[in-house]
Design an enzyme around this catalytic site. Structure first.
Site, mmCIF file in Angstrom:
data_model
loop_
_atom_site.group_PDB
_atom_site.id
_atom_site.type_symbol
_atom_site.label_atom_id
_atom_site.label_comp_id
_atom_site.label_asym_id
_atom_site.label_seq_id
_atom_site.Cartn_x
_atom_site.Cartn_y
_atom_site.Cartn_z
ATOM 1 N N LYS A 62 0.856 -1.177 0.000
ATOM 2 C CA LYS A 62 0.000 0.000 0.000
ATOM 3 C C LYS A 62 0.893 1.228 0.000
ATOM 4 O O LYS A 62 1.688 1.429 0.909
ATOM 5 C CB LYS A 62 -0.886 -0.009 1.240
ATOM 6 C CG LYS A 62 -1.739 1.231 1.374
ATOM 7 C CD LYS A 62 -2.663 1.074 2.555
ATOM 8 C CE LYS A 62 -3.545 2.281 2.730
ATOM 9 N NZ LYS A 62 -4.528 2.035 3.790
ATOM 10 N N LYS A 106 -2.175 -1.548 -3.718
ATOM 11 C CA LYS A 106 -3.030 -0.367 -3.691
ATOM 12 C C LYS A 106 -2.196 0.901 -3.774
ATOM 13 O O LYS A 106 -1.203 0.990 -3.048
ATOM 14 C CB LYS A 106 -3.833 -0.396 -2.384
ATOM 15 C CG LYS A 106 -4.594 0.865 -2.034
ATOM 16 C CD LYS A 106 -5.234 0.684 -0.684
ATOM 17 C CE LYS A 106 -5.960 1.942 -0.266
ATOM 18 N NZ LYS A 106 -6.654 1.764 0.999
HETATM 19 C C1 PBG Z 1 -6.134 3.772 5.244
HETATM 20 C C2 PBG Z 1 -7.023 3.661 4.050
HETATM 21 C C3 PBG Z 1 -6.838 4.336 2.845
HETATM 22 C C4 PBG Z 1 -7.881 3.980 2.011
HETATM 23 C C5 PBG Z 1 -8.646 3.055 2.692
HETATM 24 N N1 PBG Z 1 -8.118 2.875 3.962
HETATM 25 C C6 PBG Z 1 -5.723 5.212 2.432
HETATM 26 C C7 PBG Z 1 -5.428 6.397 3.243
HETATM 27 O O1 PBG Z 1 -6.335 7.109 3.708
HETATM 28 O O2 PBG Z 1 -4.249 6.662 3.401
HETATM 29 C C8 PBG Z 1 -8.094 4.507 0.651
HETATM 30 C C9 PBG Z 1 -9.076 3.793 -0.218
HETATM 31 C C10 PBG Z 1 -9.509 4.575 -1.407
HETATM 32 O O3 PBG Z 1 -8.937 5.632 -1.748
HETATM 33 O O4 PBG Z 1 -10.472 4.142 -2.029
HETATM 34 N N2 PBG Z 1 -6.375 2.850 6.231
HETATM 35 ZN ZN ZN Z 2 -5.926 3.777 8.168
#
Ligand code: PBG
Ligand code: ZN
Length: 342
Positions: A214, A267
């Protein structure tokens, strides 16, 4: 023994004209030999769960999507399930945020209530996945626990302190009916901690989807608006991966495999096709890709201007993720893909 002459006699008369277009000439042959396709069973729809029946709050930056109370969520998903949707990823969005993340760990947290309602409505027709992270639940909006260093006065994000909260959250979500839990926090040791906690609580069959790769991306804006999870200060670059690195992802995949992850996730999706493909070459675990909120919203915005056909672009993007090695694709566009069949 074959000679040059012999071969030449067997070959087509004009060997200079190869005709690859024969393989493109008919829809049936194109469908028959496609390297990848976007079957609804390969898609998981992210959903935002509010606490309280009857509630529905549209999300401006994710057109077509809304934060929904349990009953509204069931209503919205029913036609999609009929059209072939098989999986959802539930994100709980609490009304009040607390730094002990109690809305993540409580039995009556928003995601837990959604999971109960979804299970009751859809039984085993729908695979229920649930997000495990602190950021939507806390006032600081970080995925770990901010701690001020006594000597330097600087704030750092403590991962070890987050593990008990994340583990308790995973157990609570499993108890509420999640088939899969998905720790998205990026703290070291989270997969092992969650696996141990689930096993100790008797949830041996609850699977873990690990956010293995991620990245600290600029594509998360609409999600943070939807979940109210933007960090109150600083950024996430001390725990999410540097976009310039691929070896970090490969190492993390090895660690997650050893720690007991059941599926690995990359991701965002499209900017990291190389990472997906590299993981595909290296692991025997199934792979997921998260086509994130920014990727969805950008296409929608262009389509609103009449510049692209959103559904066609989404299909092309999702098939790209499948081609690069994703078994499952988490995507808001599941809505657009499936609503054609409603
Ligand atoms: C962090 C989280 C993120 C997303 C889901 N959970 C990234 C973030 O805020 O850094 C992003 C998902 C999306 O953009 O659809 N736990
Ligand atoms: Zn988070």
């Amino acid at each position: 023994m074959r000679t040059e002459t012999h071969l030449a006699e067997l070959a087509p008369r004009d060997r200079s004209v190869a005709r690859p277009r024969r393989l493109r000439a008919h829809g049936a042959i194109r469908d028959a030999i496609a390297d990848a396709s976007v079957d609804p069973a390969r898609l998981a729809l992210p959903v935002f769960a509010l606490d309280g029946d009857g509630r529905e709050e549209p999300i401006a930056s994710l057109p077509g999507h809304a934060r929904l109370g349990p009953d509204r969520l069931v209503e919205r998903l029913a036609p999609l399930v009929d059209a072939g949707l098989r999986s959802v990823m539930v994100f709980g969005v609490p009304d009040d945020k607390h730094d002990d993340a109690r809305t993540l760990t409580a039995e009556d947290g928003p995601a837990q209530k959604a999971l109960h309602a979804l299970r009751e409505a859809f039984g085993d027709r729908l695979l229920l996945m649930a997000d495990v992270c602190l950021c939507p639940h806390t006032t600081h909006g970080h995925c770990g626990v901010p701690v001020t260093d006594a000597s330097t006065g600087r704030v750092r994000i403590d991962g070890d302190a987050a593990l008990p909260l994340l583990s308790a959250g995973a157990v609570s979500l499993a108890r509420a009916g999640a088939d899969w839990v998905a720790p998205s926090d990026m703290m070291d040791g989270r997969v092992a901690a969650v696996r141990t906690a689930l096993d100790d609580a008797g949830h041996r069959d609850t699977a873990i989807l690990s956010y293995t790769a991620k990245f600290a991306s600029a594509h998360y804006g609409p999600f943070r608006e939807a979940a109210g999870s933007a960090p109150a200060f600083g950024d996430r670059r001390t725990y999410q991966m540097d976009p310039r690195g691929v070896r970090d992802a490969l190492r993390s995949a090895r660690l997650d495999e050893t720690a007991g992850a059941d599926m690995l996730l990359v991701k965002p999706g499209l900017p990291y096709l190389d990472v997906l493909s590299a993981l595909h070459d290296r692991t025997d675990l199934p792979l997921a890709a998260y086509h994130v909120s920014g990727e969805y919203a950008m296409v929608h915005a262009a389509a609103e201007r009449g510049w692209v056909d959103a559904r066609a672009v989404y299909e092309e993007q999702l098939v790209a993720l499948r081609r690069a090695g994703a078994d499952l694709v988490l995507t808001y566009a599941a809505l657009d893909i499936l609503s054609e069949d409603i």
